[in-house]
Design a protein around this motif. Structure first.
Motif, PDB file in Angstrom:
ATOM      1  N   TYR A 205       0.797  -1.245  -0.076  1.00 50.22           N
ATOM      2  CA  TYR A 205      -0.024  -0.053   0.181  1.00 50.22           C
ATOM      3  C   TYR A 205       0.755   1.075  -0.068  1.00 50.22           C
ATOM      4  O   TYR A 205       0.747   2.137  -0.482  1.00 50.22           O
ATOM      5  CB  TYR A 205      -0.974   0.122   1.234  1.00 50.22           C
TER       6      TYR A 205
ATOM      7  N   SER B 206      -4.687  -0.124  -3.230  1.00 52.96           N
ATOM      8  CA  SER B 206      -5.706   0.724  -2.462  1.00 52.96           C
ATOM      9  C   SER B 206      -6.656   0.009  -1.645  1.00 52.96           C
ATOM     10  O   SER B 206      -7.207  -1.072  -2.166  1.00 52.96           O
ATOM     11  CB  SER B 206      -6.140   1.915  -3.157  1.00 52.96           C
TER      12      SER B 206
ATOM     13  N   GLU C 255      -9.334   1.555  -0.486  1.00 52.30           N
ATOM     14  CA  GLU C 255     -10.269   2.647  -0.181  1.00 52.30           C
ATOM     15  C   GLU C 255     -11.759   2.019  -0.508  1.00 52.30           C
ATOM     16  O   GLU C 255     -12.582   2.420   0.366  1.00 52.30           O
ATOM     17  CB  GLU C 255     -10.214   3.713  -1.190  1.00 52.30           C
ATOM     18  N   HIS C 256     -11.779   1.030  -1.265  1.00 51.00           N
ATOM     19  CA  HIS C 256     -13.307   0.508  -1.456  1.00 51.00           C
ATOM     20  C   HIS C 256     -13.263  -0.756  -1.266  1.00 51.00           C
ATOM     21  O   HIS C 256     -13.669  -1.845  -1.807  1.00 51.00           O
ATOM     22  CB  HIS C 256     -13.400   0.673  -3.177  1.00 51.00           C
TER      23      HIS C 256
ATOM     24  N   ASN D 144      -5.469   2.709   3.742  1.00 52.77           N
ATOM     25  CA  ASN D 144      -6.549   3.809   3.651  1.00 52.77           C
ATOM     26  C   ASN D 144      -7.908   3.000   3.779  1.00 52.77           C
ATOM     27  O   ASN D 144      -8.804   3.425   2.926  1.00 52.77           O
ATOM     28  CB  ASN D 144      -6.264   4.330   2.205  1.00 52.77           C
TER      29      ASN D 144
ATOM     30  N   ASP E 279     -11.621   2.773   5.067  1.00 56.23           N
ATOM     31  CA  ASP E 279     -12.283   3.700   5.614  1.00 56.23           C
ATOM     32  C   ASP E 279     -12.898   3.169   6.970  1.00 56.23           C
ATOM     33  O   ASP E 279     -13.393   2.018   6.912  1.00 56.23           O
ATOM     34  CB  ASP E 279     -13.623   3.920   4.441  1.00 56.23           C
TER      35      ASP E 279
END
Ligand SMILES: N[C@@H]1[C@@H](O)[C@H](O)[C@@H](COP(=O)(O)O)O[C@@H]1O
Length: 363
Positions: free
Chosen positions: A56, A62, A64-65, A98, A100
């Protein structure tokens, strides 16, 4: 089942980290269609988390999702206790990438109503569309998450009393004091894991070798809950050499040869196609019974769940790529494969022409 054998813990962890990264990238997750990842704790996956964090930081992946669901959590220790699984996950993974925080799901072992917490967790998995890849480790007794020996193979997320062996094994994280180890935990069930579209288990070291042997070379058995993976369509176990010490040589050779041939043929693992392709593909309808579906007199008793995955059954079998079509076996008689004998070549002469002592005298 695929069994991937690597020389040591680092090589096995690297394989798993690369595998997860490849899966997330191929899925191409978005906010609307995130990748759903099941995660374990324990010393075993620490190497995988370390590599994921490095990759990462190198900008290669990523999260992120990515939506995460952790397998388990102790009951009754504060969330910020150094040994809670919340702390473990933030220390080894979440605080470095990252993800969330609103996408992170870890069972609350201090919930006022532990049973309701477990039901809500199953509902959250369902709402996320099911788990795409469940990463797991095992205990020395072959337990998956905290599904101790004797756990129902149809179990779902619930409160679980820990086996003494597990308390003993985990006391190393509590100053080797067994009295400090929580006696209870919340854990996903065996069925919860089996409903993931893919399950990847990391097993390292000689102390897990008996469990690996029981789960790979013997039958499905609730005393070794990892063996339930034999019922999953896409299970993969990644191990180091030490973990294979109790396996038969022919088992090790078989799985190594399978991997070699697959690589030579240009593929590593065939997955359910449509459900795996990320954006643009529809997520199959998930039907998991919850307490809400139960309209009987006692809502604490759920009808037994089938052992096959409802999520996977939701995908028509035709959507699974087929490696090759094996011709049907047509039973025949061995005799039909033997050519008709040439009578002139008979080794035994015709009996009527045979010279016997009787007709020799007559002659
Ligand atoms: N509930 C966890 C399991 O999910 C984990 O697999 C096991 C093994 O931990 P380790 O990797 O430290 O051997 O520990 C605990 O019991």
């Amino acid at each position: 089942m695929r069994l991937i054998i690597r020389d040591d813990a680092l090589a096995a962890s690297t394989y798993v980290a690369n595998y997860i990264i490849d899966r997330i990238r191929a899925f191409n997750p978005s906010a609307q269609h995130p990748f759903v990842l099941g995660l374990p704790t324990g010393s075993t996956p620490q190497g995988v988390y370390k590599i994921l964090v490095e990759r990462y930081k190198a900008g290669e992946i990523s999260f992120e999702h990515v939506v995460t669901f952790n397998m388990d959590e102790y009951v009754g220790i504060p969330r910020d206790d150094a040994e809670s699984y919340h702390s473990f996950m933030y220390k080894h993974f979440f605080s470095h990438v990252n993800v969330d925080p609103s996408n992170v799901h870890i069972l609350d072992g201090n919930a006022a109503n532990l049973e309701a917490e477990c039901v809500a967790f199953e509902d959250a998995i369902k709402a996320a569309g099911g788990i795409d890849l469940f990463l797991a480790g095992i205990g020395e007794d072959g337990h998956l998450a905290f599904n101790e020996p004797g756990s129902s193979l149809a179990s779902r997320t619930r409160v679980k009393t820990l086996a003494y062996e597990t308390i003993l094994a985990n006391s190393r994280f509590f100053g080797n004091d067994v009295t400090k180890v929580p006696r209870m935990a919340l854990t996903v069930g065996v069925q919860t894991v089996l409903e993931a579209r893919e399950v990847v288990v990391v097993i390292l070291g000689q102390r897990k070798s008996i469990a690996l042997q029981r789960c790979v070379e013997q039958g499905v058995n609730h005393m070794w809950t990892l063996s339930s993976l034999q019922l999953h369509p896409h299970p993969m176990i990644v191990v180091d050499e030490d973990a294979t010490l109790e396996l038969q040589v022919k088992t090790v050779k078989y799985f190594k040869s399978i991997e070699k041939i697959a690589l030579e043929e240009g593929f590593e693992q065939i997955l359910p196609s449509k459900v795996r392709t990320g954006i643009g593909s529809s997520v199959p309808e998930t039907r998991i019974h919850s307490l809400d579906d139960f309209d009987g007199p006692d809502p604490s008793i759920l009808a037994p769940q089938p052992t096959t995955s409802r999520l996977l059954r939701a995908t028509p079998a035709t959507e699974y790529p087929i490696r090759s079509v094996s011709p049907d076996l047509v039973p025949d008689r061995m005799a039909s494969r033997i050519p008709e004998p040439n009578l002139s070549m008979r080794l035994t002469p015709k009996p009527e022409l045979q010279l016997t002592p009787h007709n020799a005298i007559k002659a």
